[in-house]
Design an enzyme around this catalytic site. Structure first.
Site, PDB file in Angstrom:
ATOM      1  N   TRP A  25      68.842  59.290  74.454  1.00 48.96           N
ATOM      2  CA  TRP A  25      69.842  58.550  74.979  1.00 48.96           C
ATOM      3  C   TRP A  25      70.087  58.753  76.443  1.00 48.96           C
ATOM      4  O   TRP A  25      69.774  59.508  77.082  1.00 48.96           O
ATOM      5  CB  TRP A  25      70.497  59.566  74.344  1.00 48.96           C
ATOM      6  CG  TRP A  25      72.194  59.939  74.224  1.00 48.96           C
ATOM      7  CD1 TRP A  25      72.860  58.347  74.320  1.00 48.96           C
ATOM      8  CD2 TRP A  25      73.369  60.825  75.365  1.00 48.96           C
ATOM      9  NE1 TRP A  25      74.106  58.234  74.082  1.00 48.96           N
ATOM     10  CE2 TRP A  25      75.065  59.989  75.322  1.00 48.96           C
ATOM     11  CE3 TRP A  25      73.163  61.410  75.717  1.00 48.96           C
ATOM     12  CZ2 TRP A  25      75.826  60.006  75.513  1.00 48.96           C
ATOM     13  CZ3 TRP A  25      74.694  61.953  76.098  1.00 48.96           C
ATOM     14  CH2 TRP A  25      75.621  61.353  75.684  1.00 48.96           C
TER      15      TRP A  25
ATOM     16  N   ASP B  59      70.727  69.419  72.355  1.00 51.21           N
ATOM     17  CA  ASP B  59      71.692  68.971  71.995  1.00 51.21           C
ATOM     18  C   ASP B  59      72.109  68.966  70.576  1.00 51.21           C
ATOM     19  O   ASP B  59      70.936  68.061  69.796  1.00 51.21           O
ATOM     20  CB  ASP B  59      71.470  67.417  72.448  1.00 51.21           C
ATOM     21  CG  ASP B  59      72.656  66.459  73.069  1.00 51.21           C
ATOM     22  OD1 ASP B  59      73.535  66.656  71.658  1.00 51.21           O
ATOM     23  OD2 ASP B  59      72.539  65.514  73.347  1.00 51.21           O
TER      24      ASP B  59
ATOM     25  N   LYS C 233      81.255  63.435  66.200  1.00 55.69           N
ATOM     26  CA  LYS C 233      80.940  62.647  64.729  1.00 55.69           C
ATOM     27  C   LYS C 233      81.207  62.983  63.275  1.00 55.69           C
ATOM     28  O   LYS C 233      81.600  62.465  62.788  1.00 55.69           O
ATOM     29  CB  LYS C 233      79.114  62.384  64.554  1.00 55.69           C
ATOM     30  CG  LYS C 233      78.585  62.065  66.246  1.00 55.69           C
ATOM     31  CD  LYS C 233      79.247  60.760  66.869  1.00 55.69           C
ATOM     32  CE  LYS C 233      78.379  60.935  68.607  1.00 55.69           C
ATOM     33  NZ  LYS C 233      78.270  59.680  68.456  1.00 55.69           N
TER      34      LYS C 233
HETATM   35  C1  LMR Z   1      75.364  56.981  70.666  1.00 53.41           C
HETATM   36  O1  LMR Z   1      74.661  56.818  71.642  1.00 53.41           O
HETATM   37  O2  LMR Z   1      76.354  55.770  70.647  1.00 53.41           O
HETATM   38  C2  LMR Z   1      76.910  57.820  70.982  1.00 53.41           C
HETATM   39  O3  LMR Z   1      76.400  59.128  71.200  1.00 53.41           O
HETATM   40  C3  LMR Z   1      78.071  57.464  71.515  1.00 53.41           C
HETATM   41  C4  LMR Z   1      77.807  57.767  73.242  1.00 53.41           C
HETATM   42  O4  LMR Z   1      78.593  58.135  73.875  1.00 53.41           O
HETATM   43  O5  LMR Z   1      76.722  56.802  74.058  1.00 53.41           O
END
Ligand code: LMR
Length: 401
Positions: free
Chosen positions: A133, A214, A249
């Site tokens: 991420w 996480d 979520k």
């Molecule tokens: C995502 O990865 O789309 C979600 O976790 C929202 C975000 O805050 O990035």
């Protein structure tokens, strides 16, 4: 002239939420947003869960004050979250060697964890999966960490590169932070198998790493308990680790910003002491948490009927995402788009990675008004009967054209 000189050059948009901003500014008919991880129903709406509405009714009827909450949140919330994650009979719970804090979302939990760990002064290293991420390196970089990637899923592959991962982590030093995705890996949707988790747990012990799990998608993979299977490898007796939970979520409480940081220490006294430092970190950051989202979570988890209702609603979201995966594979295969799409149906969580080039992702946006993240990460939970075919047509056009 007191502002930082660098601030005179605009910063790039956020790699995830910046796309939703761009999408909102896009007026083209039929535009498709599969960027940020937000669940939608088949009408394209992100509904408030009925269990949440029922809890809010009770909260509003009983509310008498808006007074500050404790720095680390209400005790009832903290206990409810701990028990949701571990179950009431887990050794971590019965020994009392964990401390949970209410944080603003999972992002808040990660940043509090980072600031708490950075207190010692000398910068730590955090190992993050490649890919991960985009906010992970941003959060830990902002807290002064050195960021090192470990191979996780190689471009074009759809399984954990476990040997390469463990080899890279062989260079880690004792005390390094190892950031792991508990379930529903973001962005790949590929989770370690139980045997792979065992190997990861073994390496954590051998190299004396500090895991930070996480856990933003508990219940979106296979179920609330099933998605916690990482615990067999990481939550071993006497082992320390940290855990970031999010309820954006699984309770669809995106804009309430409700999450939690749990610090698991070697014993109760160490957990209590660590918690006192976490509270110092929180106090110097946002002082104390916003209350409403946590009250909703506490109310639902504390009432057997509401909890049962929520679990049904969660199963409904999970089932729809699994169904979307199958529909997506069928749509990509029907168009004979070159690529290995079938495994997407068996992957987990909100995301699938299509492994597109930067140019293909740009063309999706510019030529087809289709918004996806990074190397073609799509929010499978955002697929609907209306947008599936236009999306698959656009992918076909940019992959083949
Ligand atoms: C995502 O990865 O789309 C979600 O976790 C929202 C975000 O805050 O990035």
């Amino acid at each position: 002239m007191a502002l930082p000189i660098a601030s005179r050059t605009p910063a790039p948009p956020d790699p995830v939420l910046g796309l939703t901003e761009a999408f909102r500014a896009d007026t083209r008919p039929g535009r498709v947003n599969l960027s940020a991880g937000v669940y939608v129903d088949d009408t394209g709406i992100t509904p408030v869960l009925p269990s949440v509405l029922a809890a809010e009714g009770r909260i509003l009827a009983a509310q008498t004050t808006k007074v500050y909450r404790p720095i680390d949140g209400d005790a009832a919330y903290r206990t409810a979250v701990r028990d949701l994650v571990f179950g009431t009979d887990h050794e971590i719970v019965t020994s009392g060697r964990s401390a949970t804090s209410h944080t603003p979302g999972g992002t808040g939990a990660l940043r509090v964890a980072a600031d708490f760990l950075a207190q010692e002064g000398s910068p730590r290293t955090v190992w993050v999966s490649d890919p991960t991420w985009p906010n992970h390196p941003a959060i830990f970089g902002a807290a002064g960490f050195r960021i090192r990637p470990y191979p996780y899923v190689r471009p074009g592959e759809r399984h954990v590169a476990i040997d390469a991962m463990l080899e890279a982590l062989g260079e880690a030093e004792a005390g390094d932070l190892l950031l792991l995705h508990g379930s529903c890996h973001n962005p790949t949707g590929v989770d370690p198998s139980p045997a792979e988790w065992e190997r990861i747990g073994g390496l954590v012990e051998r190299r004396e790493l500090l895991p930070l799990v996480d856990f933003a998608y508990q219940g979106f993979g296979d179920g609330l308990r099933e998605d916690a299977s990482w615990q067999r490898a990481i939550a071993r007796p006497g082992r320390e680790f940290l855990l970031a939970s999010s309820f954006s979520k699984n309770f669809a409480l995106y804009n309430e910003r409700v999450g939690a940081l749990t610090v698991v220490a070697t014993d109760r006294a160490a957990a209590d002491s660590a918690q006192s430092h976490v509270k110092v970190t929180i106090r110097a950051n946002y002082s104390n948490p916003p209350s409403h989202g946590a009250e909703i979570v506490t109310t639902i988890l504390g009432d057997p009927a509401l909890r049962a209702q929520w679990e049904v609603e969660l199963a409904g979201m999970r089932g729809r995402i699994h169904a979307n995966r199958r529909l997506l594979v069928a749509a990509l295969e029907a168009r004979r788009i070159p690529g290995d799409w079938a495994p997407i149906a068996g992957e987990r969580g909100m995301f699938a990675l299509l492994n597109l080039s930067k140019d293909q992702v740009r063309r999706l946006r510019e030529e087809h008004a289709v918004y996806v993240v990074g190397a073609g990460r799509i929010n499978v939970a955002g697929i609907t009967a209306t947008n599936l075919d236009p999306f698959a047509d656009a992918v076909a056009a940019v992959v083949e054209g």
